[in-house]
Design an enzyme around this catalytic site. Structure first.
Site, short mmCIF file in Angstrom:
data_model
loop_
_atom_site.label_atom_id
_atom_site.label_comp_id
_atom_site.label_asym_id
_atom_site.label_seq_id
_atom_site.Cartn_x
_atom_site.Cartn_y
_atom_site.Cartn_z
N GLU A 52 46.60 42.70 44.16
CA GLU A 52 45.55 42.84 43.16
C GLU A 52 45.05 44.27 43.07
O GLU A 52 44.37 44.76 43.97
CB GLU A 52 44.37 41.92 43.48
CG GLU A 52 43.28 41.98 42.42
CD GLU A 52 42.12 41.04 42.69
OE1 GLU A 52 41.32 40.82 41.77
OE2 GLU A 52 42.01 40.52 43.82
N GLU A 75 37.38 34.18 38.36
CA GLU A 75 36.73 34.97 39.40
C GLU A 75 35.60 35.80 38.78
O GLU A 75 35.68 37.02 38.65
CB GLU A 75 37.74 35.88 40.12
CG GLU A 75 37.18 36.41 41.44
CD GLU A 75 38.08 37.42 42.11
OE1 GLU A 75 38.17 37.40 43.33
OE2 GLU A 75 38.70 38.24 41.40
#
Length: 303
Positions: free
Chosen positions: A185, A280
């Site tokens: 990420e 998220e």
């Protein structure tokens, strides 16, 4: 049949139809409101705590009732094996897909960790990969988030990149036999972070050269770091295995910021993506009313 009886029966039928029409519409509205979303949006625990209560299994059931068919939980590795198993079993019964959890191996991501080439950091990372395999088995997970850490400003960028690639290759050797995938990420939290852009992450995945190492394309971070999201998705598509959502500014649900998520979801679906999109982000509004607004925002943005 006499004319009077025929008229009476006709009026009764009309009355029944008039009565049943609103009931049918109400039933259809309820079904539509709770129907599964077209894409696999994945809430996290706590997102609907005001509506479902604090118990995580109750929250899972509420998510399913609202139409969600996936979950993600960054902190899954910190839960007890018993709870991990219970979550996995509940999701299996509800036909829900487990999204990412984080492979944490230091004070993530606030250290140099894998960029330095330090054997101690690498050993911690590999030990966490082994632990992640056991966690994944219990909760039926396939993907796990990995962040290499911060720049080490004492070391040239090319050497840091090589250090990261070597550690990730070793991690992939642990995960690949189990059909598991770490998703790298790139982040926007601080400019000290090593991994910040999709093209950089694409290059690293190519160098690792394993189905166990792919990209987590977090659209909130990528909006902040590089923009041009559909173009960057297209360039990196063959290495993207997972998406995350968050509007900018604020990092809340779609429709609360500047990002055109309806268009992004359409683009992702047209590319053939059938995986999980992790939610998220926070809730823009508080309480039960805020949770219902969040769900409605996804209804508006869904393909």
């Amino acid at each position: 049949m006499q004319r009077r009886d025929f008229t009476k029966n006709l009026m009764a039928s009309a009355g029944l139809a008039t009565l049943s029409a609103p009931l049918a519409m109400a039933s259809e509205t309820k079904t539509s409101a709770n129907a599964p979303f077209k894409l696999k949006y994945a809430p996290h625990f706590g997102m609907f705590a005001n509506s479902a209560g604090k118990d995580e299994i109750d929250q899972l059931k509420f998510m399913h009732e609202m139409g969600f068919r996936a979950l993600e939980d960054n902190g899954m590795m910190g839960k007890s094996p018993e709870l991990q198993t219970k979550i996995g079993e509940t999701m299996a019964k509800l036909d829900m897909t487990m999204g990412v959890f984080v492979v944490g191996f230091d004070n993530w991501p606030l250290s140099t960790s894998l960029t330095s080439g330090d054997k101690g950091w690498r050993d911690k990372f590999l030990a966490s990969c082994k632990g992640a395999v056991e966690t994944a088995k219990r909760c039926n997970a396939k993907w796990m988030t990995v962040v290499p850490g911060n720049y080490d400003r004492r070391i040239p960028m090319g050497i840091q990149t090589s250090n990261v690639i070597e550690s990730l290759r070793r991690g992939a050797e642990i995960l690949e036999p189990h059909g598991l995938t770490m998703v790298l990420e790139p982040l926007s939290d601080t400019p000290d972070l090593f991994l910040r852009n999709s093209d950089q992450t694409f290059m690293i995945c190519k160098a690792v050269n394993s189905p166990a190492c792919k990209i987590l394309f977090d659209m909130w971070h990528m909006q902040r770091n590089e923009g041009r999201m559909t173009q960057n998705m297209d360039w990196c598509w063959e290495e993207i295995a997972y998406f995350q959502i968050g509007d900018e500014p604020g990092r809340n649900e779609p429709t609360t910021g500047e990002v055109n998520y309806k268009n992004l979801f359409k683009h992702i679906a047209q590319k053939g993506y059938t995986g999980v999109l992790g939610m998220e982000h926070g809730n823009a509004f508080k309480g039960k009313e805020g949770e219902m607004k969040l769900i409605e925002a996804y209804r508006q943005s869904d393909i």
